[in-house]
Design a protein around this motif. Sequence first.
Motif, mmCIF file in Angstrom:
data_model
loop_
_atom_site.group_PDB
_atom_site.id
_atom_site.type_symbol
_atom_site.label_atom_id
_atom_site.label_comp_id
_atom_site.label_asym_id
_atom_site.label_seq_id
_atom_site.Cartn_x
_atom_site.Cartn_y
_atom_site.Cartn_z
ATOM 1 N N VAL A 17 3.685 2.604 20.927
ATOM 2 C CA VAL A 17 4.767 3.313 21.938
ATOM 3 C C VAL A 17 4.242 3.217 23.483
ATOM 4 O O VAL A 17 4.686 2.809 24.432
ATOM 5 N N VAL A 18 3.080 4.005 23.527
ATOM 6 C CA VAL A 18 2.439 4.219 24.716
ATOM 7 C C VAL A 18 1.484 3.137 25.276
ATOM 8 O O VAL A 18 0.910 3.561 26.382
ATOM 9 N N GLU A 19 1.266 2.308 24.478
ATOM 10 C CA GLU A 19 0.045 1.247 24.699
ATOM 11 C C GLU A 19 -0.062 0.861 26.129
ATOM 12 O O GLU A 19 -1.099 0.882 26.868
ATOM 13 N N HIS A 20 1.267 0.464 26.786
ATOM 14 C CA HIS A 20 1.091 -0.214 28.057
ATOM 15 C C HIS A 20 1.865 0.769 29.160
ATOM 16 O O HIS A 20 2.423 0.424 30.322
ATOM 17 N N LYS A 52 2.235 -12.306 12.676
ATOM 18 C CA LYS A 52 2.558 -12.778 13.972
ATOM 19 C C LYS A 52 3.752 -12.680 14.592
ATOM 20 O O LYS A 52 4.151 -12.084 15.749
ATOM 21 N N ASP A 53 4.854 -12.730 13.811
ATOM 22 C CA ASP A 53 6.303 -12.317 14.123
ATOM 23 C C ASP A 53 6.405 -10.984 14.646
ATOM 24 O O ASP A 53 6.946 -10.648 15.447
ATOM 25 N N ASP A 54 5.776 -9.988 13.709
ATOM 26 C CA ASP A 54 5.801 -8.564 13.820
ATOM 27 C C ASP A 54 4.867 -8.313 15.389
ATOM 28 O O ASP A 54 5.355 -7.434 16.221
ATOM 29 N N ASP A 55 4.083 -8.866 15.596
ATOM 30 C CA ASP A 55 3.120 -8.800 16.900
ATOM 31 C C ASP A 55 4.126 -9.345 17.991
ATOM 32 O O ASP A 55 4.075 -8.696 19.096
ATOM 33 N N ASP A 56 4.650 -10.382 18.042
ATOM 34 C CA ASP A 56 5.543 -10.876 18.831
ATOM 35 C C ASP A 56 6.704 -9.969 19.213
ATOM 36 O O ASP A 56 6.967 -9.721 20.434
ATOM 37 N N GLN A 57 7.180 -9.550 18.180
ATOM 38 C CA GLN A 57 8.319 -8.430 18.441
ATOM 39 C C GLN A 57 7.978 -7.116 19.147
ATOM 40 O O GLN A 57 8.377 -6.489 19.976
ATOM 41 N N ILE A 58 6.497 -6.764 18.502
ATOM 42 C CA ILE A 58 6.281 -5.433 19.225
ATOM 43 C C ILE A 58 5.928 -5.673 20.600
ATOM 44 O O ILE A 58 6.268 -4.941 21.543
ATOM 45 N N GLU A 59 5.292 -6.691 21.251
ATOM 46 C CA GLU A 59 4.817 -7.109 22.329
ATOM 47 C C GLU A 59 6.102 -7.122 23.286
ATOM 48 O O GLU A 59 6.464 -6.685 24.532
ATOM 49 N N ALA A 60 7.103 -7.757 22.749
ATOM 50 C CA ALA A 60 8.545 -7.712 23.596
ATOM 51 C C ALA A 60 9.240 -6.550 23.603
ATOM 52 O O ALA A 60 9.725 -6.125 24.870
ATOM 53 N N LEU A 61 8.983 -5.690 22.832
ATOM 54 C CA LEU A 61 9.543 -4.060 22.960
ATOM 55 C C LEU A 61 8.557 -3.423 23.787
ATOM 56 O O LEU A 61 9.384 -2.531 24.360
ATOM 57 N N GLN A 62 7.441 -3.609 23.733
ATOM 58 C CA GLN A 62 6.449 -3.012 24.700
ATOM 59 C C GLN A 62 6.886 -3.177 26.138
ATOM 60 O O GLN A 62 6.834 -2.404 26.823
ATOM 61 N N LEU A 63 7.391 -4.564 26.324
ATOM 62 C CA LEU A 63 7.560 -4.882 27.660
ATOM 63 C C LEU A 63 9.004 -4.219 28.141
ATOM 64 O O LEU A 63 9.021 -3.694 29.217
ATOM 65 N N ALA A 64 9.833 -4.349 27.284
ATOM 66 C CA ALA A 64 11.111 -3.599 27.542
ATOM 67 C C ALA A 64 10.811 -1.922 27.741
ATOM 68 O O ALA A 64 11.491 -1.316 28.435
ATOM 69 N N VAL A 66 7.999 -0.765 29.142
ATOM 70 C CA VAL A 66 7.496 -0.800 30.384
ATOM 71 C C VAL A 66 8.701 -0.711 31.592
ATOM 72 O O VAL A 66 8.693 0.189 32.466
ATOM 73 N N ARG A 67 9.506 -1.573 31.372
ATOM 74 C CA ARG A 67 10.833 -1.691 32.162
ATOM 75 C C ARG A 67 11.467 -0.413 32.190
ATOM 76 O O ARG A 67 12.023 -0.005 33.480
#
Length: 251
Positions: free
Chosen positions: A49-52, A3-15, A17-18
């Motif tokens: 990388v490209v998911e979002h 779950k920690d890996d998932d959380d880190q990936i989600e935060a990085l995907q948001l970055a 997008v920004r």
Amino acid sequence: MAKDDDDQIEALQLALVRFQQHAIEAGERDLVIFEGRDTAGKDGAIKRVVEHLSIRNTRVVALPKPSDRERTQWYFQRYAAHLPAAGELVIFNRSWYNRGGVERVMGFSTPAEQEVFLRDVPIFERMLTDSGVQVVKLWLDISREEQARRLEARRTDPLKALKVSPLDAVAQEKWDDYSRARDEMLTRTHSREAPWWIVRTDRKPEARINIMRHLLKLLAPPAIAGSVPPPDPRVVFQFEASALTDGRLQR
């Protein structure tokens, strides 16, 4: 994946997008090249990388083998057609570096053609950077043992059937040939304008997280890059000649 890996990936995907929102507005042209041995994790990392990201402003390019006509063209010609325009991020899943790797090992191009390529590619990439294209080159490195495990998983998992390639059969057999080709390619095409970055990929989640961190640090503006932890230098590091002999690159 934890779950920690998932959380880190989600935060990085948001970055990411920004970052892309900024890049589109600024008209940036960004090019990321993913290279590496078979099963090193290029497809999975690119997917994260490209998911979002924007479909209109993001292109993943994975070219098939050249046609008879393309074989008569200037070598870089079919790749140049896919380079980014303003506001675009282009990711090459394998690139012109096929000539320095699989073509050399499998005899798909002549020694003379390979020599011309190694001579010309730094000039070509300097032309790209001089024109304003931001170029990031990643070599995804994998151990021989982990590659063997992943190749076996491809052969036995029906969901991975589309990943199976005729070249898989010789990836292990020609391991040393690929190592020699990699070493010369990295040495001769690493440059100040377009350096190589090595990513150790035996642990997939760790590699993906560090790739995204690294791309953000290199491409994003300070306000976004500053909010992201730096990549682990044990996982991502800039190529240097000593890496060929000190154990950082897999033999």
